[in-house]
Scaffold this motif. Sequence first.
Motif, PDB file in Angstrom:
ATOM      1  N   PRO A  30       0.832  -1.210   0.000  1.00 17.97           N
ATOM      2  CA  PRO A  30       0.000   0.000   0.000  1.00 17.97           C
ATOM      3  C   PRO A  30       0.868   1.262   0.000  1.00 17.97           C
ATOM      4  CG  PRO A  30      -0.873  -1.577   1.568  1.00 17.97           C
ATOM      5  CD  PRO A  30       0.436  -2.133   1.086  1.00 17.97           C
ATOM      6  N   GLN A  31       1.990   1.203   0.710  1.00 14.70           N
ATOM      7  CA  GLN A  31       2.873   2.363   0.776  1.00 14.70           C
ATOM      8  C   GLN A  31       3.502   2.638  -0.588  1.00 14.70           C
ATOM      9  OE1 GLN A  31       3.015  -0.161   3.143  1.00 14.70           O
ATOM     10  NE2 GLN A  31       1.784   1.058   4.566  1.00 14.70           N
ATOM     11  N   SER A  32       4.010   1.570  -1.231  1.00 15.35           N
ATOM     12  CA  SER A  32       4.742   1.771  -2.484  1.00 15.35           C
ATOM     13  C   SER A  32       3.816   2.170  -3.628  1.00 15.35           C
ATOM     14  CB  SER A  32       5.509   0.503  -2.856  1.00 15.35           C
ATOM     15  OG  SER A  32       4.624  -0.497  -3.338  1.00 15.35           O
ATOM     16  N   GLY A  37      -5.168  -0.691   1.130  1.00 19.76           N
ATOM     17  CA  GLY A  37      -4.810  -2.099   1.217  1.00 19.76           C
ATOM     18  C   GLY A  37      -5.846  -3.034   0.630  1.00 19.76           C
ATOM     19  N   ASP A  38      -7.121  -2.776   0.928  1.00 16.82           N
ATOM     20  CA  ASP A  38      -8.156  -3.677   0.416  1.00 16.82           C
ATOM     21  C   ASP A  38      -8.264  -3.579  -1.100  1.00 16.82           C
ATOM     22  OD1 ASP A  38      -8.982  -1.073   1.017  1.00 16.82           O
ATOM     23  OD2 ASP A  38     -11.095  -1.639   1.075  1.00 16.82           O
ATOM     24  N   HIS A  39      -8.012  -2.393  -1.634  1.00 21.67           N
ATOM     25  CA  HIS A  39      -8.047  -2.246  -3.093  1.00 21.67           C
ATOM     26  C   HIS A  39      -6.888  -2.996  -3.743  1.00 21.67           C
ATOM     27  CE1 HIS A  39     -10.514   1.746  -2.908  1.00 21.67           C
ATOM     28  NE2 HIS A  39     -11.159   0.696  -2.441  1.00 21.67           N
ATOM     29  N   LEU A  40      -5.727  -2.879  -3.122  1.00 17.38           N
ATOM     30  CA  LEU A  40      -4.533  -3.539  -3.658  1.00 17.38           C
ATOM     31  C   LEU A  40      -4.747  -5.055  -3.728  1.00 17.38           C
ATOM     32  CD1 LEU A  40      -1.505  -3.007  -4.474  1.00 17.38           C
ATOM     33  CD2 LEU A  40      -0.929  -3.678  -2.142  1.00 17.38           C
ATOM     34  N   GLU A 100       5.831 -19.468   6.477  1.00 18.88           N
ATOM     35  CA  GLU A 100       5.950 -18.439   5.451  1.00 18.88           C
ATOM     36  C   GLU A 100       4.576 -17.955   4.967  1.00 18.88           C
ATOM     37  OE1 GLU A 100       8.534 -18.907   1.943  1.00 18.88           O
ATOM     38  OE2 GLU A 100       9.857 -19.986   3.344  1.00 18.88           O
ATOM     39  N   ILE A 101       3.728 -18.955   4.709  1.00 16.20           N
ATOM     40  CA  ILE A 101       2.397 -18.613   4.199  1.00 16.20           C
ATOM     41  C   ILE A 101       1.634 -17.785   5.222  1.00 16.20           C
ATOM     42  CG2 ILE A 101       0.187 -19.559   3.430  1.00 16.20           C
ATOM     43  CD1 ILE A 101       2.352 -20.170   1.475  1.00 16.20           C
ATOM     44  N   ARG A 102       1.704 -18.227   6.477  1.00 18.17           N
ATOM     45  CA  ARG A 102       0.982 -17.506   7.521  1.00 18.17           C
ATOM     46  C   ARG A 102       1.505 -16.087   7.683  1.00 18.17           C
ATOM     47  NH1 ARG A 102      -3.438 -19.327  10.867  1.00 18.17           N
ATOM     48  NH2 ARG A 102      -3.845 -21.427  10.112  1.00 18.17           N
ATOM     49  N   SER A 103       2.784 -15.931   7.546  1.00 15.73           N
ATOM     50  CA  SER A 103       3.379 -14.614   7.717  1.00 15.73           C
ATOM     51  C   SER A 103       2.950 -13.676   6.580  1.00 15.73           C
ATOM     52  CB  SER A 103       4.902 -14.764   7.767  1.00 15.73           C
ATOM     53  OG  SER A 103       5.508 -13.572   7.365  1.00 15.73           O
ATOM     54  N   LEU A 104       2.967 -14.204   5.373  1.00 15.25           N
ATOM     55  CA  LEU A 104       2.500 -13.419   4.230  1.00 15.25           C
ATOM     56  C   LEU A 104       1.019 -13.063   4.403  1.00 15.25           C
ATOM     57  CD1 LEU A 104       2.785 -12.303   1.328  1.00 15.25           C
ATOM     58  CD2 LEU A 104       2.147 -14.578   0.503  1.00 15.25           C
ATOM     59  N   TRP A 105       0.274 -14.073   4.826  1.00 14.51           N
ATOM     60  CA  TRP A 105      -1.173 -13.898   5.022  1.00 14.51           C
ATOM     61  C   TRP A 105      -1.448 -12.786   6.037  1.00 14.51           C
ATOM     62  CZ3 TRP A 105      -3.803 -15.310   9.687  1.00 14.51           C
ATOM     63  CH2 TRP A 105      -5.203 -15.259   9.605  1.00 14.51           C
ATOM     64  N   ASP A 110      -3.451  -7.499   7.176  1.00 16.96           N
ATOM     65  CA  ASP A 110      -3.354  -6.223   7.885  1.00 16.96           C
ATOM     66  C   ASP A 110      -3.600  -5.056   6.933  1.00 16.96           C
ATOM     67  OD1 ASP A 110      -2.956  -7.395  10.296  1.00 16.96           O
ATOM     68  OD2 ASP A 110      -0.773  -7.189  10.302  1.00 16.96           O
ATOM     69  N   TRP A 111      -3.098  -5.198   5.726  1.00 12.31           N
ATOM     70  CA  TRP A 111      -3.367  -4.156   4.725  1.00 12.31           C
ATOM     71  C   TRP A 111      -4.860  -4.024   4.482  1.00 12.31           C
ATOM     72  CZ3 TRP A 111       0.559  -6.252   0.554  1.00 12.31           C
ATOM     73  CH2 TRP A 111       1.868  -6.055   1.030  1.00 12.31           C
ATOM     74  N   VAL A 112      -5.505  -5.175   4.351  1.00 12.07           N
ATOM     75  CA  VAL A 112      -6.937  -5.174   4.050  1.00 12.07           C
ATOM     76  C   VAL A 112      -7.733  -4.560   5.202  1.00 12.07           C
ATOM     77  CG1 VAL A 112      -8.965  -6.629   3.640  1.00 12.07           C
ATOM     78  CG2 VAL A 112      -6.797  -7.165   2.509  1.00 12.07           C
ATOM     79  N   TYR A 113      -7.421  -4.980   6.429  1.00  9.07           N
ATOM     80  CA  TYR A 113      -8.182  -4.469   7.574  1.00  9.07           C
ATOM     81  C   TYR A 113      -8.029  -2.962   7.696  1.00  9.07           C
ATOM     82  CZ  TYR A 113      -8.278  -9.390   8.943  1.00  9.07           C
ATOM     83  OH  TYR A 113      -8.442 -10.742   8.958  1.00  9.07           O
ATOM     84  N   ALA A 114      -6.824  -2.478   7.452  1.00  4.32           N
ATOM     85  CA  ALA A 114      -6.599  -1.027   7.523  1.00  4.32           C
ATOM     86  C   ALA A 114      -7.506  -0.328   6.508  1.00  4.32           C
ATOM     87  CB  ALA A 114      -5.137  -0.705   7.246  1.00  4.32           C
TER      88      ALA A 114
END
Length: 447
Positions: A30-32, A37-40, A100-105, A110-114
């Motif tokens: 979202p920053q870059s 986040g939800d749109h991305l 790894e998957i959980r961390s990415l998830w 978090d992006w989406v919730y924001a």
Amino acid sequence: MVKTNIVNDRGIPICKSMLAWLKWGNGATPQSTGKKGDHLIGDYYVEFDKHYRAEVRELQSRFEAEGMQQDAAKERAEKESPLMKEAHDMLVKWEQGDKEIRSLWRTMNDWVYAGFDETYRTMGVGFDKIYYESDTYLVGKQKVEEGLAKGLFYRRDDGSVWADLTANGLDEKLLLRADGTSVYMTQDIGTACLRYQDYPINRMVYVVGNEQDYHFQVLSILLDRLGLPWGKDIVHFSYGMVELPNGKMKSREGTVVDADDLMAKMIEDAKNVSADKVEKLTDITDDEANEIARRVGLGALKYFILKVDPKKNMLFDPEKSIDFNGNTGPFVQYTYARIKSILRKAGDVDLEAAKHATINDKEQALIQLLTTYPSVIEQAGKDFSPAQIANYVYDLVKEYNQFYHDYSVLNEPDSNIKAMRLLLSRCTANIIADALNLLGIEAPERM
RNA sequence: GCUCCUGUAGUUCAAUGGAUAGAAUAGAAGUUUCCUAAACUUUAGAUUCGGGUUCGAUUCCCGGCGGGAGUACCA
């Protein structure tokens, strides 16, 4: 009443987005990108589907070249699509707790919730409790296992778990995939149990679109079969869909009207409409003008949707802008602002004098309408229908506008009548504010 | 195919089985020395078709035609 929100934060769609992001995202955040986040994440959901369909098309034509029928070739292509396989593999890993998957998830969620939080804040929507499917699906899984042990469900040779609903006149329903992962229904069983466990409620209402009528019919039967005494009493408040002129919105295909865009556009439109009107309000600051535009724009949008019977489908044409005249939110808000203007100028109301006033036809009609308000609210509650409140407040406001047009309040020479009209105006304003509040609409004091 | 929902002015929406089907918008014509004209007034315009139940049907039932949805090891 406990307002709950259920967030479907796991499952195949989530994996599709993650996979597409890994493959084609180049580490976008979202920053870059400067995107919500939800749109991305939504963009990558669409991206997945684009590649998936291309892959299916290619496979399908290869199978057809080998002599398969078109439909069979398509079915096989969808089944054997490597992309879809990858998404499923990812889901299995996710349920196994792959680091790894959980961390990415977690990062992507978090992006989406924001993003969601921002939208809810703008909309003025809030919840007492948010359930995440990623927490509740395990409870559901356990319930399904229990049901399986009791012989309520059955396991097929491939390991998948099913409920036979043919006795209820329905089909068979998958509860757990062959690879052991959960589906939508699994999670919903768990969430329902948790909701009943967490709160002393006597009724549970699901506000979900009518495209899921079948799902909730099945859910109710399954909960009942699992021996939950409230299972058959769950209420699916099935609301109609918003249709676009060329059909339904599909998030997978990206043919949606985005809530954030729509709200922003409405506020912008309100600002433009206000520009020429606001000249009347000479002493207004920029902040006030912006706040008025915000309330009016969102009011127009919310009213537009809420005035329609929620059970029915409604049509929305994004090309045409939502009106600010006629049977609209701003019409109601405007009446409120005009009344408040009178009340500000008048000062205190002499209740004793008001008692001795005579009443004309318009005033009587207005009083009669005001007295029906409680019963309107009661009925709207019984029917789960905000539209009834919207239609009432519209009628009320129309009645008041006629009164306002025909008779003067402040310039009335008879002090008893003037007091009565002020009282009547104040009551009307209070009820407008109360009704709008129930609709989640804020009325500006001036506009 | 099967199941469910739906069909009201040009358009978007109203109408516990009950009186002349009600609004908005678009169309036509008006109202401002007067509390905010984002308002008010006048005008024209509709129950998809065919049966049935009923004293009475937009509403309930059956059928035709039209629109939407569901029928996934999607949510």
